[in-house]
Scaffold this motif. Structure first.
Motif, PDB file in Angstrom:
ATOM      1  N   LEU A 176       0.833  -1.195   0.000  1.00  0.00           N
ATOM      2  CA  LEU A 176       0.000   0.000   0.000  1.00  0.00           C
ATOM      3  C   LEU A 176       0.872   1.252   0.000  1.00  0.00           C
ATOM      4  CD1 LEU A 176      -2.886   1.014   0.046  1.00  0.00           C
ATOM      5  CD2 LEU A 176      -2.830   0.906   2.523  1.00  0.00           C
ATOM      6  N   GLY A 177       1.976   1.217   0.723  1.00  0.00           N
ATOM      7  CA  GLY A 177       2.913   2.346   0.708  1.00  0.00           C
ATOM      8  C   GLY A 177       3.486   2.574  -0.682  1.00  0.00           C
ATOM      9  N   ALA A 178       3.813   1.497  -1.385  1.00  0.00           N
ATOM     10  CA  ALA A 178       4.320   1.618  -2.758  1.00  0.00           C
ATOM     11  C   ALA A 178       3.237   2.180  -3.668  1.00  0.00           C
ATOM     12  CB  ALA A 178       4.783   0.253  -3.263  1.00  0.00           C
ATOM     13  N   ARG A 179       2.018   1.749  -3.459  1.00  0.00           N
ATOM     14  CA  ARG A 179       0.901   2.247  -4.280  1.00  0.00           C
ATOM     15  C   ARG A 179       0.682   3.740  -4.041  1.00  0.00           C
ATOM     16  NH1 ARG A 179      -5.114  -0.313  -4.951  1.00  0.00           N
ATOM     17  NH2 ARG A 179      -5.849   1.274  -6.392  1.00  0.00           N
ATOM     18  N   ILE A 180       0.782   4.175  -2.795  1.00  0.00           N
ATOM     19  CA  ILE A 180       0.615   5.592  -2.475  1.00  0.00           C
ATOM     20  C   ILE A 180       1.717   6.410  -3.142  1.00  0.00           C
ATOM     21  CG2 ILE A 180       0.769   7.272  -0.590  1.00  0.00           C
ATOM     22  CD1 ILE A 180      -0.719   5.158   1.141  1.00  0.00           C
ATOM     23  N   ALA A 181       2.955   5.921  -3.088  1.00  0.00           N
ATOM     24  CA  ALA A 181       4.065   6.624  -3.735  1.00  0.00           C
ATOM     25  C   ALA A 181       3.847   6.683  -5.243  1.00  0.00           C
ATOM     26  CB  ALA A 181       5.389   5.931  -3.409  1.00  0.00           C
ATOM     27  N   TRP A 182       3.370   5.593  -5.829  1.00  0.00           N
ATOM     28  CA  TRP A 182       3.106   5.533  -7.267  1.00  0.00           C
ATOM     29  C   TRP A 182       2.027   6.547  -7.652  1.00  0.00           C
ATOM     30  CZ3 TRP A 182       5.379   2.338 -10.940  1.00  0.00           C
ATOM     31  CH2 TRP A 182       4.778   2.305 -12.182  1.00  0.00           C
ATOM     32  N   GLU A 183       0.947   6.579  -6.879  1.00  0.00           N
ATOM     33  CA  GLU A 183      -0.154   7.506  -7.153  1.00  0.00           C
ATOM     34  C   GLU A 183       0.301   8.957  -6.967  1.00  0.00           C
ATOM     35  OE1 GLU A 183      -3.079   6.804  -8.415  1.00  0.00           O
ATOM     36  OE2 GLU A 183      -2.929   4.623  -8.288  1.00  0.00           O
ATOM     37  N   ALA A 184       1.158   9.207  -5.988  1.00  0.00           N
ATOM     38  CA  ALA A 184       1.673  10.564  -5.785  1.00  0.00           C
ATOM     39  C   ALA A 184       2.505  11.004  -6.986  1.00  0.00           C
ATOM     40  CB  ALA A 184       2.503  10.634  -4.506  1.00  0.00           C
ATOM     41  N   LEU A 185       3.307  10.097  -7.527  1.00  0.00           N
ATOM     42  CA  LEU A 185       4.100  10.414  -8.711  1.00  0.00           C
ATOM     43  C   LEU A 185       3.196  10.662  -9.913  1.00  0.00           C
ATOM     44  CD1 LEU A 185       6.865  10.742 -10.015  1.00  0.00           C
ATOM     45  CD2 LEU A 185       6.868   8.283 -10.427  1.00  0.00           C
ATOM     46  N   ALA A 186       2.165   9.840 -10.082  1.00  0.00           N
ATOM     47  CA  ALA A 186       1.218  10.041 -11.191  1.00  0.00           C
ATOM     48  C   ALA A 186       0.519  11.393 -11.047  1.00  0.00           C
ATOM     49  CB  ALA A 186       0.203   8.906 -11.235  1.00  0.00           C
ATOM     50  N   THR A 187       0.142  11.761  -9.836  1.00  0.00           N
ATOM     51  CA  THR A 187      -0.496  13.053  -9.595  1.00  0.00           C
ATOM     52  C   THR A 187       0.452  14.193  -9.935  1.00  0.00           C
ATOM     53  OG1 THR A 187      -1.848  12.072  -7.855  1.00  0.00           O
ATOM     54  CG2 THR A 187      -1.623  14.460  -7.826  1.00  0.00           C
ATOM     55  N   LYS A 188       1.714  14.070  -9.569  1.00  0.00           N
ATOM     56  CA  LYS A 188       2.701  15.108  -9.900  1.00  0.00           C
ATOM     57  C   LYS A 188       2.867  15.219 -11.406  1.00  0.00           C
ATOM     58  CE  LYS A 188       7.530  16.433  -9.311  1.00  0.00           C
ATOM     59  NZ  LYS A 188       7.652  16.816 -10.698  1.00  0.00           N
ATOM     60  N   ASN A 189       2.926  14.074 -12.101  1.00  0.00           N
ATOM     61  CA  ASN A 189       3.057  14.096 -13.558  1.00  0.00           C
ATOM     62  C   ASN A 189       1.846  14.764 -14.211  1.00  0.00           C
ATOM     63  OD1 ASN A 189       5.500  12.838 -13.398  1.00  0.00           O
ATOM     64  ND2 ASN A 189       4.757  10.823 -13.968  1.00  0.00           N
ATOM     65  N   ILE A 190       0.663  14.477 -13.702  1.00  0.00           N
ATOM     66  CA  ILE A 190      -0.550  15.093 -14.240  1.00  0.00           C
ATOM     67  C   ILE A 190      -0.525  16.591 -13.996  1.00  0.00           C
ATOM     68  CG2 ILE A 190      -3.053  15.268 -13.914  1.00  0.00           C
ATOM     69  CD1 ILE A 190      -3.010  12.194 -13.449  1.00  0.00           C
ATOM     70  N   SER A 191      -0.098  16.990 -12.817  1.00  0.00           N
ATOM     71  CA  SER A 191      -0.013  18.416 -12.496  1.00  0.00           C
ATOM     72  C   SER A 191       0.989  19.129 -13.402  1.00  0.00           C
ATOM     73  CB  SER A 191       0.372  18.586 -11.028  1.00  0.00           C
ATOM     74  OG  SER A 191       0.537  19.929 -10.715  1.00  0.00           O
ATOM     75  N   ASP A 192       2.153  18.511 -13.611  1.00  0.00           N
ATOM     76  CA  ASP A 192       3.161  19.108 -14.495  1.00  0.00           C
ATOM     77  C   ASP A 192       2.640  19.211 -15.928  1.00  0.00           C
ATOM     78  OD1 ASP A 192       4.855  19.298 -12.353  1.00  0.00           O
ATOM     79  OD2 ASP A 192       6.121  17.595 -12.926  1.00  0.00           O
ATOM     80  N   THR A 193       1.962  18.162 -16.378  1.00  0.00           N
ATOM     81  CA  THR A 193       1.398  18.170 -17.724  1.00  0.00           C
ATOM     82  C   THR A 193       0.332  19.244 -17.854  1.00  0.00           C
ATOM     83  OG1 THR A 193       1.843  15.810 -17.946  1.00  0.00           O
ATOM     84  CG2 THR A 193       0.226  16.751 -19.455  1.00  0.00           C
ATOM     85  N   SER A 194      -0.481  19.394 -16.830  1.00  0.00           N
ATOM     86  CA  SER A 194      -1.514  20.430 -16.848  1.00  0.00           C
ATOM     87  C   SER A 194      -0.889  21.817 -16.930  1.00  0.00           C
ATOM     88  CB  SER A 194      -2.384  20.307 -15.599  1.00  0.00           C
ATOM     89  OG  SER A 194      -3.340  21.333 -15.555  1.00  0.00           O
ATOM     90  N   SER A 195       0.182  22.048 -16.188  1.00  0.00           N
ATOM     91  CA  SER A 195       0.869  23.341 -16.243  1.00  0.00           C
ATOM     92  C   SER A 195       1.451  23.596 -17.630  1.00  0.00           C
ATOM     93  CB  SER A 195       1.984  23.391 -15.202  1.00  0.00           C
ATOM     94  OG  SER A 195       1.456  23.306 -13.911  1.00  0.00           O
ATOM     95  N   LEU A 196       2.048  22.570 -18.219  1.00  0.00           N
ATOM     96  CA  LEU A 196       2.601  22.711 -19.564  1.00  0.00           C
ATOM     97  C   LEU A 196       1.493  23.045 -20.557  1.00  0.00           C
ATOM     98  CD1 LEU A 196       5.228  20.644 -21.327  1.00  0.00           C
ATOM     99  CD2 LEU A 196       2.979  20.725 -22.356  1.00  0.00           C
ATOM    100  N   LEU A 197       0.381  22.328 -20.464  1.00  0.00           N
ATOM    101  CA  LEU A 197      -0.726  22.581 -21.388  1.00  0.00           C
ATOM    102  C   LEU A 197      -1.337  23.962 -21.170  1.00  0.00           C
ATOM    103  CD1 LEU A 197      -2.417  19.071 -21.392  1.00  0.00           C
ATOM    104  CD2 LEU A 197      -1.008  20.100 -23.188  1.00  0.00           C
ATOM    105  N   ASN A 198      -1.376  24.422 -19.936  1.00  0.00           N
ATOM    106  CA  ASN A 198      -1.882  25.779 -19.675  1.00  0.00           C
ATOM    107  C   ASN A 198      -0.984  26.831 -20.301  1.00  0.00           C
ATOM    108  OD1 ASN A 198      -4.159  24.992 -18.280  1.00  0.00           O
ATOM    109  ND2 ASN A 198      -3.173  25.071 -16.281  1.00  0.00           N
TER     110      ASN A 198
END
Length: 158
Positions: free
Chosen positions: A54-76
């Motif tokens: 579960l800890g690995a899954r949380i870290a994975w999801e946090a990284l995916a969220t950061k990638n989505i946020s970075d992509t959103s900023s780039l697209l903006n």
């Protein structure tokens, strides 16, 4: 003699109880200090595995969220520049219609000068729109990949 052997047995029993109590206290202190009910695999192997997974899954999801946020900023950033280009192109269209209807050569020359300014501004925007050191609109990169993979294939033990 029987008194002595009885004393030794009592002493051994007390020492054994003291050792077990000390071990239990050490496990309790470890759990308190880590804040975890299962501090190591020896406490409960399946719960420890589930917790670490579960800890690995949380870290994975946090990284995916950061990638989505970075992509959103780039697209903006790209969207803002594209919106400005769109506005300039609409203005060029209006100017072209005005030039088609203009009767005087002077009017056409003034309209052409504004079109030239707008096209030069569009060129400047396409060359200088940058996000994180990467130019976004200059046409050099026609393929970008963004990774935002979910960790849904993982099944936790029950």
């Amino acid at each position: 003699m029987s008194y002595l052997s009885s004393l030794n047995a009592s002493t051994l029993l007390a020492q054994s109880s003291l050792t077990k109590g000390t071990e239990r206290a050490a496990v309790s202190m470890e759990r308190l200090s880590t804040g975890l009910a299962v501090a190591s695999a020896k406490d409960d192997p399946s719960a420890y595995y589930a917790g670490s997974t579960l800890g690995a899954r949380i870290a994975w999801e946090a990284l995916a969220t950061k990638n989505i946020s970075d992509t959103s900023s780039l697209l903006n950033a790209a969207d803002g520049a594209i919106e400005q280009v769109k506005t300039m192109l609409q203005r060029i269209r209006v100017l072209a219609m005005q030039a088609a209807n203009a009767t005087a050569e002077l009017d056409r020359n003034l309209l052409q000068a504004e079109v030239d300014q707008l096209t030069s501004e569009i060129d400047r925007l396409t060359q200088t729109t940058v996000y994180n050191g990467q130019r976004l609109l200059n046409g050099e990169q026609d393929h970008r990949q963004f990774h935002a993979v979910s960790y849904t294939h993982l099944t936790l033990p029950t």
